[in-house]
Design a protein around this motif. Structure first.
Motif, short mmCIF file in Angstrom:
data_model
loop_
_atom_site.label_atom_id
_atom_site.label_comp_id
_atom_site.label_asym_id
_atom_site.label_seq_id
_atom_site.Cartn_x
_atom_site.Cartn_y
_atom_site.Cartn_z
N ALA A 136 0.35 -0.96 0.00
CA ALA A 136 0.06 0.08 -0.14
C ALA A 136 0.59 1.30 -0.22
O ALA A 136 1.88 1.54 0.29
N ARG A 137 0.71 1.83 -0.65
CA ARG A 137 1.66 3.37 -0.86
C ARG A 137 0.26 4.84 -0.35
O ARG A 137 -0.91 4.42 -0.30
N GLU A 138 0.65 5.40 0.06
CA GLU A 138 0.10 7.24 -0.06
C GLU A 138 -0.40 7.09 -0.90
O GLU A 138 0.79 8.14 -1.61
N VAL A 139 -0.80 9.16 -0.58
CA VAL A 139 -1.58 9.43 -2.39
C VAL A 139 -0.65 11.28 -1.59
O VAL A 139 -0.22 11.58 -2.66
N SER A 140 -0.39 11.38 -0.43
CA SER A 140 -0.19 11.85 -0.17
C SER A 140 1.78 12.68 -0.66
O SER A 140 2.22 11.94 -0.28
N GLY A 141 1.31 13.71 -1.02
CA GLY A 141 2.42 14.15 -1.78
C GLY A 141 3.20 13.44 -3.66
O GLY A 141 4.27 13.97 -3.65
N LYS A 142 2.55 13.09 -3.83
CA LYS A 142 2.42 12.22 -4.85
C LYS A 142 1.46 13.30 -5.97
O LYS A 142 1.14 14.14 -5.90
N SER A 143 1.89 13.27 -7.15
CA SER A 143 1.68 14.16 -8.28
C SER A 143 1.13 13.05 -9.19
O SER A 143 1.54 12.07 -9.23
N ILE A 144 0.21 14.41 -9.07
CA ILE A 144 -1.17 13.43 -9.91
C ILE A 144 -1.26 14.46 -11.78
O ILE A 144 -1.75 15.23 -11.41
N LEU A 145 -1.79 13.56 -12.69
CA LEU A 145 -2.01 14.40 -14.10
C LEU A 145 -3.32 13.95 -14.29
O LEU A 145 -3.75 13.14 -14.13
N VAL A 146 -4.20 15.26 -14.12
CA VAL A 146 -5.46 15.37 -14.40
C VAL A 146 -5.59 15.60 -16.36
O VAL A 146 -5.46 17.22 -16.31
N VAL A 147 -6.43 14.93 -16.98
CA VAL A 147 -5.80 14.61 -18.23
C VAL A 147 -7.59 15.34 -18.11
O VAL A 147 -8.56 14.41 -18.54
N GLY A 148 -7.93 16.77 -18.31
CA GLY A 148 -9.56 17.00 -19.05
C GLY A 148 -9.67 18.17 -17.66
O GLY A 148 -9.53 17.90 -16.94
N PHE A 149 -9.95 19.16 -17.31
CA PHE A 149 -10.19 20.09 -16.90
C PHE A 149 -12.14 20.79 -16.78
O PHE A 149 -11.86 21.88 -16.71
N GLY A 150 -13.00 19.80 -17.69
CA GLY A 150 -14.11 20.68 -16.83
C GLY A 150 -14.31 20.49 -16.19
O GLY A 150 -14.50 19.94 -14.64
N ARG A 151 -15.86 19.93 -16.04
CA ARG A 151 -16.40 19.85 -14.67
C ARG A 151 -16.53 19.18 -13.56
O ARG A 151 -16.33 18.83 -12.42
N GLY A 153 -13.05 16.89 -13.85
CA GLY A 153 -11.29 17.57 -13.88
C GLY A 153 -11.42 18.43 -12.75
O GLY A 153 -10.42 17.90 -11.72
N THR A 154 -12.11 19.93 -12.39
CA THR A 154 -11.71 20.46 -12.08
C THR A 154 -12.36 19.58 -11.11
O THR A 154 -11.49 19.98 -9.38
N ARG A 155 -13.31 19.14 -10.23
CA ARG A 155 -13.50 18.77 -8.98
C ARG A 155 -12.29 17.76 -8.98
O ARG A 155 -12.40 17.41 -7.33
N MET A 156 -11.95 16.87 -9.21
CA MET A 156 -10.84 15.61 -8.88
C MET A 156 -9.41 16.45 -8.89
O MET A 156 -8.62 16.51 -7.53
N ALA A 157 -9.73 17.55 -9.47
CA ALA A 157 -7.60 18.29 -9.29
C ALA A 157 -8.42 18.85 -7.29
O ALA A 157 -6.88 19.01 -7.20
N MET A 165 -1.78 16.71 -2.39
CA MET A 165 -0.72 16.26 -3.53
C MET A 165 -0.61 17.33 -4.94
O MET A 165 -0.91 18.25 -4.74
N HIS A 166 0.73 17.31 -5.65
CA HIS A 166 0.65 18.12 -6.57
C HIS A 166 -0.21 17.53 -7.93
O HIS A 166 -0.11 16.72 -8.63
N VAL A 167 -0.33 18.67 -8.44
CA VAL A 167 -1.46 18.78 -9.15
C VAL A 167 -1.16 18.56 -10.64
O VAL A 167 -0.71 20.40 -10.69
N ILE A 168 -1.33 18.55 -11.69
CA ILE A 168 -0.71 18.85 -13.16
C ILE A 168 -1.98 18.00 -13.85
O ILE A 168 -2.45 17.36 -13.47
N VAL A 169 -2.30 19.62 -14.54
CA VAL A 169 -3.47 19.89 -15.37
C VAL A 169 -2.85 19.72 -16.52
O VAL A 169 -1.99 20.98 -17.73
#
Length: 325
Positions: A136-151, A153-157, A165-169
């Motif tokens: 198991a891994r933690e998400v804190s401090g991880k980089s997430i790539l959000v592909v799509g910044f619509g209704r 994607g914005t909520r996910m980010a 998390m470090h958010v890349i959009v």
């Protein structure tokens, strides 16, 4: 008297809303076939449509139709070109299920990062030695790539940022000043961030021709141990390449609410992997979202009858614009 056809199963509150409009006649077809829908179209002024295909034949047979109201935000089952050619507005439900899909994507992210399915199986099999594998891994401090910044994607980010998390959009249709204004890193092409992302989550429409966005080339660029989440469209992924990436490539796990064929073939290799968390294209169908989608779709019909349909919900607004000329 305008007539609404309910094509599918809907929340009881949709019937309550319609009961407040006795001037509207209501007919229901539970899980109709495509041909049954074609045959039912004459005399129908508005259709609330779930998953039955609505193509050229249905459009041509719709002699009174004023609106196609999709019970959802996707419209893969509607021939938009045919609808537009016949002057038929196609409306979706906007943000009615955005929270539901976002939460599902977030659940899939946590489940895959925490190795939830194998750990559940180990517990049921009294395999407490699995604790020593430390998967198991933690998400804190991880980089997430959000592909799509619509209704969605914005909520996910926003939720990922709240989990430190470090958010890349990546969204070429959204100005980078908007994305950076939210405090996220911007990339125009998602491929430019694949090497740095611990998690990739897809929140963009599928390509019109059904071609995948993630192929063997993209998977080969992902960092070792990465996790892929897809609650958007199954056509976005080359499933053979995904299988290779999960068994002999860099991907540690995948959380999929969608597949290219739905339901998938029983011999789809992905179904045999314990590092794939699957759900049956249900991310947007919570109790709350099911109610919201039904109410919004019915309201779109009612608004169309009164000539006040909000263009925000329209996929082909040019139909109404041409009617105003």
């Amino acid at each position: 008297m305008p007539k609404i056809l309910l094509a599918g199963k809907f929340h009881p509150d949709t019937l309550t809303l319609l009961a407040e409009h006795p001037e509207v006649e209501v007919r229901t077809l539970i899980d109709p076939t495509e041909q049954q829908l074609v045959d039912a179209m004459p005399g129908v002024h508005g259709i609330v449509l779930r998953t039955t295909p609505f193509g050229e034949a249905a459009c041509a047979n719709a002699d009174s139709l004023q609106i196609i109201a999709r019970h959802g935000v996707g419209y893969d089952n509607v021939d938009v070109g045919a609808a537009t050619a016949h002057g038929l507005p196609l409306a979706v439900v906007g943000e009615a299920n955005s929270n539901a899909v976002c939460e599902h994507a977030f659940m899939l992210m946590l489940a895959t990062m925490k190795d939830a399915l194998p750990l559940d199986a180990a517990t049921r099999g009294q395999d407490y030695g699995r604790r020593d594998s430390v998967t198991a891994r933690e998400v804190s401090g991880k980089s997430i790539l959000v592909v799509g910044f619509g209704r969605i994607g914005t909520r996910m980010a926003r939720r990922c940022a709240a989990f430190d998390m470090h958010v890349i959009v990546a969204d070429p249709y959204v100005p980078q000043r908007v994305i950076r204004g939210h405090g996220y890193e911007y990339v125009e092409d998602f491929r430019d961030a694949l090497e740095r992302a611990d998690i990739i989550t897809m929140h963009r429409p599928g390509n019109h021709d059904g071609s995948p966005e993630l192929t063997g080339q993209e998977f080969s660029r992902m960092r070792k141990g990465a996790v892929l989440i897809n609650t958007a469209r199954g056509t976005l992924l080359d499933e053979d390449a995904l299988y290779h990436a999960l068994t002999n490539g860099p991907l540690a796990a995948a959380g999929l609410d969608v597949t290219r064929d739905e339901p998938p073939a029983l011999d789809l290799p992905l179904l045999g992997l314990d590092n794939v968390f699957l759900s049956p294209h249900i991310a947007g169908v919570t109790q709350e979202a099911f109610r919201n989608m039904g109410l919004r779709a019915v309201q779109n019909c009612l608004d169309a009858f009164e000539g006040k349909l909000d263009p925000y919900y329209l996929i082909n607004p040019e139909v109404l614009q041409s009617g105003d000329d």
